[in-house]
Design an enzyme around this catalytic site. Sequence first.
Site, PDB file in Angstrom:
ATOM      1  CD  GLU A 256     -41.548  21.731 -98.434  1.00 49.63           C
ATOM      2  OE1 GLU A 256     -42.272  20.857 -97.922  1.00 49.63           O
ATOM      3  OE2 GLU A 256     -40.801  22.469 -97.776  1.00 49.63           O
TER       4      GLU A 256
ATOM      5  CE  LYS B 299     -52.156  21.309 -97.347  1.00 49.39           C
ATOM      6  NZ  LYS B 299     -52.956  20.123 -97.107  1.00 49.39           N
TER       7      LYS B 299
ATOM      8  CG  ASP C 235     -54.927  14.405 -99.983  1.00 50.36           C
ATOM      9  OD1 ASP C 235     -55.035  14.752 -98.796  1.00 50.36           O
ATOM     10  OD2 ASP C 235     -55.897  14.233-100.746  1.00 50.36           O
TER      11      ASP C 235
ATOM     12  CE1 TYR D 263     -44.612  18.815 -92.345  1.00 52.65           C
ATOM     13  CE2 TYR D 263     -45.502  17.257 -93.942  1.00 52.65           C
ATOM     14  CZ  TYR D 263     -45.598  17.933 -92.739  1.00 52.65           C
ATOM     15  OH  TYR D 263     -46.671  17.720 -91.928  1.00 52.65           O
TER      16      TYR D 263
ATOM     17  CE  LYS E 258     -56.387  22.642 -98.837  1.00 52.05           C
ATOM     18  NZ  LYS E 258     -57.044  21.454 -98.519  1.00 52.05           N
TER      19      LYS E 258
ATOM     20  CB  CYS F 146     -81.099 -12.208-106.586  1.00 54.12           C
ATOM     21  SG  CYS F 146     -79.750 -12.202-107.769  1.00 54.12           S
TER      22      CYS F 146
ATOM     23  CB  CYS G  63     -80.902 -16.031-109.608  1.00 53.26           C
ATOM     24  SG  CYS G  63     -80.766 -15.775-107.834  1.00 53.26           S
TER      25      CYS G  63
ATOM     26  CB  CYS H  12     -78.177 -12.944-104.291  1.00 58.12           C
ATOM     27  SG  CYS H  12     -78.772 -14.499-104.971  1.00 58.12           S
TER      28      CYS H  12
ATOM     29  CB  CYS I 102     -77.234 -16.612-107.719  1.00 58.57           C
ATOM     30  SG  CYS I 102     -77.182 -15.012-108.545  1.00 58.57           S
TER      31      CYS I 102
HETATM   32  S1  IVH Z   1     -45.683  22.001 -93.526  1.00 55.51           S
HETATM   33  C1  IVH Z   1     -46.473  24.394 -89.770  1.00 55.51           C
HETATM   34  N1  IVH Z   1     -45.298  20.759 -95.819  1.00 55.51           N
HETATM   35  O1  IVH Z   1     -50.717  19.672 -94.787  1.00 55.51           O
HETATM   36  C2  IVH Z   1     -46.272  23.740 -91.101  1.00 55.51           C
HETATM   37  N2  IVH Z   1     -47.280  20.287 -94.612  1.00 55.51           N
HETATM   38  O2  IVH Z   1     -52.945  21.493 -94.109  1.00 55.51           O
HETATM   39  C3  IVH Z   1     -46.836  22.428 -91.105  1.00 55.51           C
HETATM   40  N3  IVH Z   1     -48.736  18.619 -95.633  1.00 55.51           N
HETATM   41  O3  IVH Z   1     -50.783  19.113 -91.323  1.00 55.51           O
HETATM   42  C4  IVH Z   1     -46.943  21.726 -92.329  1.00 55.51           C
HETATM   43  N4  IVH Z   1     -47.471  18.231 -97.396  1.00 55.51           N
HETATM   44  O4  IVH Z   1     -50.045  17.181 -92.827  1.00 55.51           O
HETATM   45  C5  IVH Z   1     -46.112  20.933 -94.758  1.00 55.51           C
HETATM   46  N5  IVH Z   1     -44.827  19.719 -97.845  1.00 55.51           N
HETATM   47  C6  IVH Z   1     -45.633  19.889 -96.781  1.00 55.51           C
HETATM   48  C7  IVH Z   1     -46.842  19.163 -96.654  1.00 55.51           C
HETATM   49  C8  IVH Z   1     -47.649  19.407 -95.535  1.00 55.51           C
HETATM   50  C9  IVH Z   1     -48.593  17.919 -96.764  1.00 55.51           C
HETATM   51  C10 IVH Z   1     -49.897  18.524 -94.714  1.00 55.51           C
HETATM   52  C11 IVH Z   1     -49.530  18.410 -93.254  1.00 55.51           C
HETATM   53  C12 IVH Z   1     -50.258  19.513 -92.544  1.00 55.51           C
HETATM   54  C13 IVH Z   1     -51.329  19.843 -93.534  1.00 55.51           C
HETATM   55  C14 IVH Z   1     -51.808  21.259 -93.352  1.00 55.51           C
END
Ligand code: IVH
Length: 685
Positions: free
Chosen positions: A115, A117, A119, A244, A332, A426, A429, A444, A449
Amino acid sequence: MAKAVSVEQQLEKLRGEIRRHEELYYVNDIPEISDREYDALLERLQTLEQQHPELITSDSPTQRVGGRPVDGFAQVVHRRPMLSLDNSYNIEELRAFDQRCQRLADGRAIDYVAELKIDGLSLALHYEKQVLARAVTRGDGRIGEDVTANARTIRSIPLRLRENRTNSKTSNLKSQISSLKSEIANLEVRGEAFIPRKVFERINGEREEQDEPRFANPRNAAAGTIRQLDPKITASRRLEMFAYDLLTGDRKPFATHWEALNWMEQAGLRINPERVLCKSIDEVIEFANRMEARRDDLDYEIDGLVVKVNSTALQDEFGTTNKAPRWAIAYKYAARQAETRVLSIVVQVGRTGALTPVANLEPVVLAGTTVSRATLHNPDEVKRLGIRIGDWVLIEKGGDVIPKVLRVIEAKRSGAEKIFRMPRKCPVCGGEISRPQGEVVSRCVAADCPAQLEGRLLHFASRRAMRIEGLGESLVHQLVDSGKVHDAGDLYSLSLEDVAGLERMAKKSASNLLAQIEASKQRDLANLVYALGLRHVGDRTATTLARQFGSLEELSNASVEELDDVPEIGLTVAQSVRDWFDDEGNRALCERLAAEGVQTKMEKTRHPTDDSFAGKTFVLTGTLADFTRDEARAAIEARGGRVSSSVSKKTDFVVAGEEAGSKLDKATALEVTVLDEEAFKKMVS
Ligand code: IVH
């Protein structure tokens, strides 16, 4: 009696229809009706509910932003700790994870689910009998904070889970689904709340206009938003969530993670469509590479992938360390950073006089775009970085369009770098600069100005304000520099000669500009209020004020109390509006604009219909027989009253149900009127 039943049926039908459209829009991204049609449906429901406030339910689509500001968040112990994930940063580490899993599986085949990840920040949603009961932040993983009121404003979080159809995707799961049904009373959905990129840019733009610091990235923005004490602010920020994970009690309800995802999707939760079921780690790697190339096309930020063992039996067997599960890993992506040199540092003066240091950089390509400038935000940030002209710096592009300077690379200093100091006057001016205690920005303070005036005019002409197309930076600069324009009012008395005489202004474009200025007279009062650039008044607040007061004159005469009484307007805004109109120059500008024929009126649309509780503060405690908490709250708010979570001398009434606790004691001590359920019912009937 027959009538009441039919209203209830009408309400349920309408709610069902609205829920369906919300899901199509927010979850599946395939709306069937226009926004306008949706608004009309919601308005019909609102009207009907206003006529029958006793029939409002907490899972009604109108109840997303019901909550009033709270004083803080209650702590909640997670049923199961919310763990974090181990990280991998390259393909070798990902393969090492696979080998570890293969060893643990001891010959049994492993499928992986990959999946994105996201942010953002993780949230746990508790559903009781399919209705959203509680939303909790991750916190330290063991204890989180109750942010239910805020989570309710997230449109991709259903307030009620849909009865699951057993379709082809889950048809072999009948037995699991029925066992799930018996446990459905107690379901936990975990997922990632986030702010889409576009919204993030809008919020930062607004913050800049209101002299608030920008959020560094969408994750910080999401975290700041979910912890807002006022759910209305959260609602305006448009958070979203991808689910998720699914838990019931202390176990996972499906044999595989893949099935859990599909089940949640069926239940109306939003699941990221970019997910794959992989037979081998090679397939995972292929997906990882494919998504990395598409990373910038997504409308949300990701920082990599999460790879999970699909079988929940294997997950249980592999177990967890005290930090992270052994059956999952984050992969990552490389951060989007680059090194470059600071060519110069300039200080820009904005419309409020705020001084912003900006670094001009040697152009460098970062995540597909050429970067040649980075904001240094304010003097504190300059000090923190210790940045010098000529320095090599590490810059990063997060979710923001504007890259930021992470740090100076001191090892690359030659000694020829020049120390940068914020100017004492400033830079435009030469006026005085002031930095009130506790504030991060220097300003300022000169009234005349030209940089501030230019900023104000650009704001006045901007898209969400008076939308005067063609009035850009260079023109504004020339108009101010030549002394033709001293305030926004002067725009309306410019002649063709005035404009045609400017640099790069042919007669045709001059008359186009005048036509644009003329057309701007017809903008809404809401646009005008925003265009005036009052501190703390963004476009939403401007709309609220315009609708409430209906004319610039009435608004300019409103007292702080009257302003504070407007729903969604707090004391800071109220005071700022009053201060602005108390300034003689500002009043003169308003009169001038009106005299030039700028539209300064619009139809009032006030909200509360019954305001019998206006100005009254209620506190609810204990359990009422005929009202849930939310229903009691809705009944109070529908009459213009407000509900607070703690008793003080300012409380007008404490409504005490069965098993009322310390709040009742406090009410008695402070001699606040206590209503029992009967008395409260009488008041609302
Ligand atoms: S699973 C035990 N799935 O990443 C498994 N986490 O660095 C728990 N996160 O705290 C997480 N997308 O906030 C999972 N598709 C995804 C995610 C995800 C983002 C975040 C989540 C977790 C952090 C871990």
